[in-house]
Write an enzyme that holds these catalytic residues in place. Structure first.
Site, PDB file in Angstrom:
ATOM      1  N   THR A  66      26.988  44.401  53.468  1.00  0.00           N
ATOM      2  CA  THR A  66      28.161  44.185  52.846  1.00  0.00           C
ATOM      3  C   THR A  66      28.087  42.742  52.247  1.00  0.00           C
ATOM      4  O   THR A  66      26.901  41.937  52.370  1.00  0.00           O
ATOM      5  CB  THR A  66      29.366  44.259  53.604  1.00  0.00           C
ATOM      6  OG1 THR A  66      30.530  44.364  52.766  1.00  0.00           O
ATOM      7  CG2 THR A  66      29.655  43.453  54.959  1.00  0.00           C
ATOM      8  N   LYS A  70      23.982  42.441  49.694  1.00  0.00           N
ATOM      9  CA  LYS A  70      23.617  43.787  49.194  1.00  0.00           C
ATOM     10  C   LYS A  70      22.342  43.851  48.213  1.00  0.00           C
ATOM     11  O   LYS A  70      21.487  44.753  48.274  1.00  0.00           O
ATOM     12  CB  LYS A  70      24.728  44.489  48.481  1.00  0.00           C
ATOM     13  CG  LYS A  70      25.670  44.948  49.388  1.00  0.00           C
ATOM     14  CD  LYS A  70      26.981  46.054  48.543  1.00  0.00           C
ATOM     15  CE  LYS A  70      27.962  46.379  49.392  1.00  0.00           C
ATOM     16  NZ  LYS A  70      28.659  47.611  48.820  1.00  0.00           N
ATOM     17  N   GLY A 150      34.927  48.180  34.338  1.00  0.00           N
ATOM     18  CA  GLY A 150      34.342  47.110  35.173  1.00  0.00           C
ATOM     19  C   GLY A 150      32.593  47.217  35.206  1.00  0.00           C
ATOM     20  O   GLY A 150      32.185  48.284  34.432  1.00  0.00           O
ATOM     21  N   GLY A 153      28.858  44.581  40.327  1.00  0.00           N
ATOM     22  CA  GLY A 153      28.115  45.150  41.186  1.00  0.00           C
ATOM     23  C   GLY A 153      28.787  46.561  41.629  1.00  0.00           C
ATOM     24  O   GLY A 153      27.780  47.456  41.899  1.00  0.00           O
ATOM     25  N   ALA A 154      29.981  46.435  41.729  1.00  0.00           N
ATOM     26  CA  ALA A 154      30.505  47.880  42.328  1.00  0.00           C
ATOM     27  C   ALA A 154      30.602  48.884  41.117  1.00  0.00           C
ATOM     28  O   ALA A 154      30.222  50.032  41.475  1.00  0.00           O
ATOM     29  CB  ALA A 154      32.031  47.839  42.589  1.00  0.00           C
ATOM     30  N   ASN A 174      34.894  46.633  29.814  1.00  0.00           N
ATOM     31  CA  ASN A 174      34.846  45.446  30.630  1.00  0.00           C
ATOM     32  C   ASN A 174      35.278  44.132  29.657  1.00  0.00           C
ATOM     33  O   ASN A 174      35.144  44.013  28.656  1.00  0.00           O
ATOM     34  CB  ASN A 174      33.547  44.946  31.029  1.00  0.00           C
ATOM     35  CG  ASN A 174      33.478  44.124  32.348  1.00  0.00           C
ATOM     36  OD1 ASN A 174      34.057  44.251  33.278  1.00  0.00           O
ATOM     37  ND2 ASN A 174      32.712  43.122  32.271  1.00  0.00           N
ATOM     38  N   ARG A 175      36.068  43.025  30.637  1.00  0.00           N
ATOM     39  CA  ARG A 175      36.409  41.915  30.036  1.00  0.00           C
ATOM     40  C   ARG A 175      35.439  40.994  29.163  1.00  0.00           C
ATOM     41  O   ARG A 175      35.579  40.586  28.123  1.00  0.00           O
ATOM     42  CB  ARG A 175      37.257  41.299  30.990  1.00  0.00           C
ATOM     43  CG  ARG A 175      37.481  39.858  30.920  1.00  0.00           C
ATOM     44  CD  ARG A 175      38.027  39.301  32.027  1.00  0.00           C
ATOM     45  NE  ARG A 175      37.039  38.856  33.058  1.00  0.00           N
ATOM     46  CZ  ARG A 175      37.398  38.352  34.308  1.00  0.00           C
ATOM     47  NH1 ARG A 175      38.510  37.818  34.475  1.00  0.00           N
ATOM     48  NH2 ARG A 175      36.407  38.013  35.254  1.00  0.00           N
TER      49      ARG A 175
HETATM   50  P1  ATR Z   1      31.639  43.497  42.479  1.00  0.00           P
HETATM   51  O1  ATR Z   1      30.485  43.457  42.904  1.00  0.00           O
HETATM   52  O2  ATR Z   1      32.960  43.507  43.340  1.00  0.00           O
HETATM   53  O3  ATR Z   1      31.938  44.474  41.391  1.00  0.00           O
HETATM   54  P2  ATR Z   1      31.454  41.371  40.385  1.00  0.00           P
HETATM   55  O4  ATR Z   1      30.190  41.799  40.302  1.00  0.00           O
HETATM   56  O5  ATR Z   1      31.961  39.957  40.326  1.00  0.00           O
HETATM   57  O6  ATR Z   1      32.214  42.004  41.624  1.00  0.00           O
HETATM   58  O7  ATR Z   1      32.358  42.187  39.204  1.00  0.00           O
HETATM   59  C1  ATR Z   1      33.743  42.136  39.228  1.00  0.00           C
HETATM   60  C2  ATR Z   1      34.394  42.850  37.955  1.00  0.00           C
HETATM   61  O8  ATR Z   1      35.700  42.976  37.934  1.00  0.00           O
HETATM   62  C3  ATR Z   1      33.711  42.616  36.794  1.00  0.00           C
HETATM   63  O9  ATR Z   1      33.735  43.745  36.068  1.00  0.00           O
HETATM   64  C4  ATR Z   1      34.677  41.479  36.068  1.00  0.00           C
HETATM   65  O10 ATR Z   1      34.897  41.499  34.766  1.00  0.00           O
HETATM   66  P3  ATR Z   1      33.827  40.352  34.115  1.00  0.00           P
HETATM   67  O11 ATR Z   1      32.334  40.840  34.072  1.00  0.00           O
HETATM   68  O12 ATR Z   1      34.442  40.144  32.674  1.00  0.00           O
HETATM   69  O13 ATR Z   1      33.779  39.056  34.931  1.00  0.00           O
HETATM   70  C5  ATR Z   1      35.871  42.319  36.532  1.00  0.00           C
HETATM   71  N1  ATR Z   1      37.068  41.405  36.867  1.00  0.00           N
HETATM   72  C6  ATR Z   1      37.466  40.434  37.860  1.00  0.00           C
HETATM   73  N2  ATR Z   1      38.423  40.164  37.709  1.00  0.00           N
HETATM   74  C7  ATR Z   1      38.991  40.572  36.354  1.00  0.00           C
HETATM   75  C8  ATR Z   1      40.181  40.039  35.799  1.00  0.00           C
HETATM   76  N3  ATR Z   1      41.137  39.217  36.200  1.00  0.00           N
HETATM   77  N4  ATR Z   1      40.500  40.807  34.718  1.00  0.00           N
HETATM   78  C9  ATR Z   1      39.757  41.608  34.253  1.00  0.00           C
HETATM   79  N5  ATR Z   1      38.414  42.045  34.834  1.00  0.00           N
HETATM   80  C10 ATR Z   1      38.140  41.226  36.018  1.00  0.00           C
END
Ligand code: ATR
Length: 315
Positions: A66, A70, A150, A153-154, A174-175
């Site tokens: 985890t 990963k 999004g 990673g997920a 995605n943002r």
């Molecule tokens: P994980 O492995 O859990 O997916 P990550 O790789 O950090 O973690 O990705 C987090 C995702 O959530 C990304 O798509 C991120 O958007 P960005 O690529 O723009 O950073 C999104 N995310 C996290 N916090 C966010 C927020 N407050 N508003 C919108 N998107 C968010």
């Protein structure tokens, strides 16, 4: 109850104290009367190779992996599944059978091991977990227009599943648009890797606030950001209720809370919804079945495990 011959598995991560996996696996073992035990193993970032070598030496049949390891585990594996190579993340290690005097196992146990010959094969059961969770809600991907919210990673595991199962189109919202574009590019490569390059999959990247450019009104949407996760339970990646009228089926991989704001919006607009707890349970079930050949966890046990885990989450 585990005996001296028990199949031993565990989870490595940092931290692992919050992990629900030991509870889930040990409850399944109890329900099925398996000679199997699952233990939490906190592992520092600089000790991942040592941990995998140690687990091998201790006879562990497998490990879950985890956050934050990963990706980090991959160079230490003897083999990797195609999904791990496409996604770039691995959450399950399965001990390979002994391969004889010239093989990797022998080198691993003779003290001459290098990083590539530790004796585990890496899988990504997050893909299988999502697939089984969606199948359980009768959500089919083949031929569907899909939204992937999004691009972290997920989202990569969900992206792989959408390509594998033959989505007609995927729009990544995605943002950060550059990350969305990078993921669509990687999905093209995944399709080529799976010999699906000519299957007509349409891909695009879009900023979430441009959702009204989406032409359809019956999307399958998979929410893969951390938005809405406890303690930020009053947040959703898109707040405009009209967006949810474009969705007919909605999956959220967040499981704290079990009913996210995203799911509430989607349900209010008439969507069928699937929460992240099912994905969590089924990724564990898929790993357990890899480690215990011949075992198939029945649906009534899955239901019981879900009730136990929901209770734990509400404590
Ligand atoms: P994980 O492995 O859990 O997916 P990550 O790789 O950090 O973690 O990705 C987090 C995702 O959530 C990304 O798509 C991120 O958007 P960005 O690529 O723009 O950073 C999104 N995310 C996290 N916090 C966010 C927020 N407050 N508003 C919108 N998107 C968010």
């Amino acid at each position: 109850m585990a005996t001296g011959n028990a199949t031993v598995c565990g989870v490595i991560g940092n931290p692992v104290g919050h992990s629900l996996s030991p509870l889930m696996h040990n409850e399944i073992a109890r329900a099925l009367g398996l000679d199997y035990i699952y233990v939490p193993c906190p592992v520092e970032e600089n000790a991942v190779g040592d941990a995998i070598r140690g687990a091998y030496a201790l006879g562990f049949t497998g490990l879950n992996v985890t956050v934050p390891h990963k990706q980090r585990v991959i160079p230490f594996l003897a083999e990797t599944d195609g999904a791990v190579r496409c996604i770039g993340a691995c959450n399950t290690l399965v001990r390979l059978p002994e391969v004889g005097a010239q093989g990797d196992m022998r080198r691993a146990s003779s003290g001459q091991e290098d990083n590539k010959s530790i004796g585990y094969k890496g899988y990504n059961t997050d893909v299988e977990g999502l697939f089984r969770a969606m199948s359980g809600q009768d959500m089919k991907i083949f031929g569907r227009d899909c939204l992937l919210i999004g691009a972290g990673g997920a989202a990569r595991a969900a992206a792989y599943l959408l390509v594998r199962e033959g989505a007609a189109s995927v729009t990544v919202l995605n943002r950060s648009l550059d990350r969305a574009e990078a993921l669509t590019e990687d999905m093209r490569k995944m399709a080529a890797e799976m010999n699906r390059a000519d299957c007509g999959l349409k891909l695009q990247a879009l900023l979430p606030d441009r959702w009204n450019q989406l032409p359809g009104d019956s999307y399958l949407a998979i929410q893969c950001t951390s938005v809405g996760m406890y303690p930020h339970v009053d947040e959703a990646p898109i707040e405009d209720a009209k967006f949810y009228q474009k969705i007919s089926q909605a999956v959220d991989i967040v499981y704290t809370p079990s009913q996210t704001r995203f799911m509430k919006y989607a349900e209010a607009a008439g969507s069928r919804v699937c929460g992240g707890l099912d994905m969590l349970i089924f990724q564990g079930v898929a790993a357990l079945e890899l480690w215990n050949p011949g075992v198939k966890v029945p649906q009534e046990v899955v239901e019981r495990i879900r009730a136990i885990m929901e209770e734990r989450l509400h404590e």
